[in-house]
Enzyme design. Structure first.
Site, PDB file in Angstrom:
ATOM      1  N   ARG A 278      48.235   6.303  39.712  1.00 43.22           N
ATOM      2  CA  ARG A 278      48.808   6.745  40.984  1.00 43.22           C
ATOM      3  C   ARG A 278      50.261   7.206  40.775  1.00 43.22           C
ATOM      4  NH1 ARG A 278      48.103   8.542  46.190  1.00 43.22           N
ATOM      5  NH2 ARG A 278      49.564   7.548  47.628  1.00 43.22           N
ATOM      6  N   PHE A 350      47.456  -0.932  45.783  1.00 42.21           N
ATOM      7  CA  PHE A 350      46.664   0.219  46.217  1.00 42.21           C
ATOM      8  C   PHE A 350      47.198   0.842  47.524  1.00 42.21           C
ATOM      9  CE2 PHE A 350      42.552   0.887  43.931  1.00 42.21           C
ATOM     10  CZ  PHE A 350      42.707  -0.072  42.934  1.00 42.21           C
ATOM     11  N   GLU A 375      33.963 -26.201  48.805  1.00 39.85           N
ATOM     12  CA  GLU A 375      34.089 -27.295  47.818  1.00 39.85           C
ATOM     13  C   GLU A 375      35.439 -28.021  47.915  1.00 39.85           C
ATOM     14  OE1 GLU A 375      32.408 -27.313  44.015  1.00 39.85           O
ATOM     15  OE2 GLU A 375      30.924 -25.792  44.513  1.00 39.85           O
TER      16      GLU A 375
END
Ligand code: CAA
Length: 394
Positions: A278, A350, A375
């Protein structure tokens, strides 16, 4: 100086054996070829990946810790770390569907007789059968001692009534390990574990829950109405249930932690590639410290999380028993929080593209959140760690 307690300093090697490298490569290849191509579809439609589970079973990537005496591969907890990271790198929803048999089998391995192990666990080796672990309830999540489901003895049978919530794979499972109270006056010491076939009369799936992430795993609410169970299906003695659940979770939490490492690793790899490609202000965004430092922290924290999971698994394999409890919670707490941070930062790298479904990082961020909850939440892991620091178990 390092003490016996620190595990890694006590002579453990970081070098994987050739067999471990092959096992990891097999799991990575499976994740690349079978899991990743189907991950977005199962996420979108929230469907159980039955075909992928069956293939994982065929390749020996399921039920890793079942003993050889039952026909299982009897792999170590450490080996499980290698497989678990790769499957969850592929997709943690699918990875959880494959791996949750470890949680279901746990109580039977901890407390089952040889006959019970043959009855409930041996079939998992020959066929891609699923079991499930019925601990949480609508009103009893973190507080296991608050379980309201009851089991009342009548002769050689028990009658079970109550509800379970957030049960992984319940919609596909052949049986459930159900934790119920046989004596409410005794609190956690009145809890007892039973194996109940899911097709027993009075067992119903009340609801398939619509989740934010890990949508490829079925998570359901289960109801028990006057379900009659033979006393032969009780695991251990009446009142053993709480400790059976805790011993199971001590073993499975590093496996969940390493799933979080897999998700974080996937997000990190995507962020690195994107930061190199990018271009903004005429240079790849990786050239900006604002981005490259985020990525540097991701890499560091993933490595630390991985090492904690490896250490906890290694301690379990060395037979540390209750002394490994704190280390399992270190791993679960740190890896889950790391996955959340890394995936959130990957979305940041991003930018706007990270926030749309066309790019894979938003899914990873949604998937990561669950590691901080199931959990035992990250807060419960801190509670376990603090108890072990201030009131260490012998
Ligand atoms: N191993 C063996 N025994 C243990 C133990 C362990 N790891 N931890 C505690 N015990 C024993 C204690 O020694 C104590 O024994 P005595 O009765 O002899 O005194 C007893 O168990 C009670 O211990 P505590 O006083 O520490 O219990 P507590 O009520 O304060 O709570 C807790 C402990 C850590 C909060 C526990 O309730 C807990 O782990 N909660 C989280 C539950 C959890 O993880 N749920 C997840 C469900 S599974 C899932 O999410 C997967 C899915 O399918 C979605």
């Amino acid at each position: 100086m390092a003490t016996m307690e620190t595990g890694l300093a006590n002579g453990v090697s970081f070098a994987l054996t050739d067999e471990q490298k092959e096992l990891r490569a097999l799991a990575r290849e499976f994740a690349e070829k079978e899991i990743r191509p189907k991950a977005a579809e199962h996420d979108e439609h929230q469907t159980h990946p039955a075909e992928i589970v069956a293939k994982a079973h065929e390749l020996g990537l399921m039920n890793l810790h079942l003993p050889e005496s039952l026909g299982g591969p009897e792999l170590s907890a450490f080996d499980g770390m290698l497989v678990g990271e790769e499957l969850n790198w592929g997709c943690s929803g699918i990875g959880t569907s494959i791996g949750a048999n470890g949680l279901a089998a746990g109580p039977i391995l901890v407390a089952g007789t040889e006959e019970q192990k043959r009855e409930w666990l041996a079939p998992l080796v020959s066929d891609p059968i699923l079991g499930c672990f019925g601990l949480s309830e609508p009103g009893a999540g973190s507080d296991v001692s608050g379980i309201q489901t009851t089991a009342v003895r009548h002769g050689d049978e028990y009658v079970i009534n109550g509800s379970k919530m957030f049960i992984t794979n319940a919609g596909q499972a052949s049986w459930i390990v159900c934790f119920a109270s046989t004596d409410k006056s005794k609190g956690h010491r009145g809890l007892t574990a039973f194996v109940i076939p899911m097709d027993a009369e009075g067992v119903t799936i009340e609801k398939h829950l619509d989740k934010m992430g890990q949508r490829a795993t079925d998570t359901s609410a289960v109801a028990f109405q006057d379900v009659v169970v033979p006393a032969a299906n009780r695991l251990g003695e009446e009142g053993d249930g709480f400790k059976i659940a805790m011993q199971t979770l001590d073993f499975t939490r590093p496996g969940t932690a390493v799933g979080a490492v897999g998700v974080a690793q996937a997000a990190y790899e995507l962020a690195v590639d994107y930061a190199k490609e990018r271009v903004q202000f005429g240079v790849p965004i990786a050239m900006n410290q604002g981005v490259s430092f985020l990525v540097a922290d991701m890499a560091t924290e993933i490595e630390a999380a991985r090492l904690l999971t490896w250490q906890a698994a290694w301690m379990i394999d060395q037979g540390y028993g209750r002394k490994a409890t704190k280390y399992s919670s270190f791993a679960k707490r740190f890896a889950a929080d790391t996955a959340m941070k890394v995936t959130t930062d990957a979305v940041q790298v991003f930018g706007g593209y990270g926030y749309i479904k066309e790019y894979p990082v938003e899914k990873l961020m949604r998937d990561a959140k669950l590691f901080q909850i199931y959990e035992g939440t990250s807060q419960i892991q801190r509670l376990v760690i603090a108890k072990e620091i201030f009131l260490p178990s012998s």
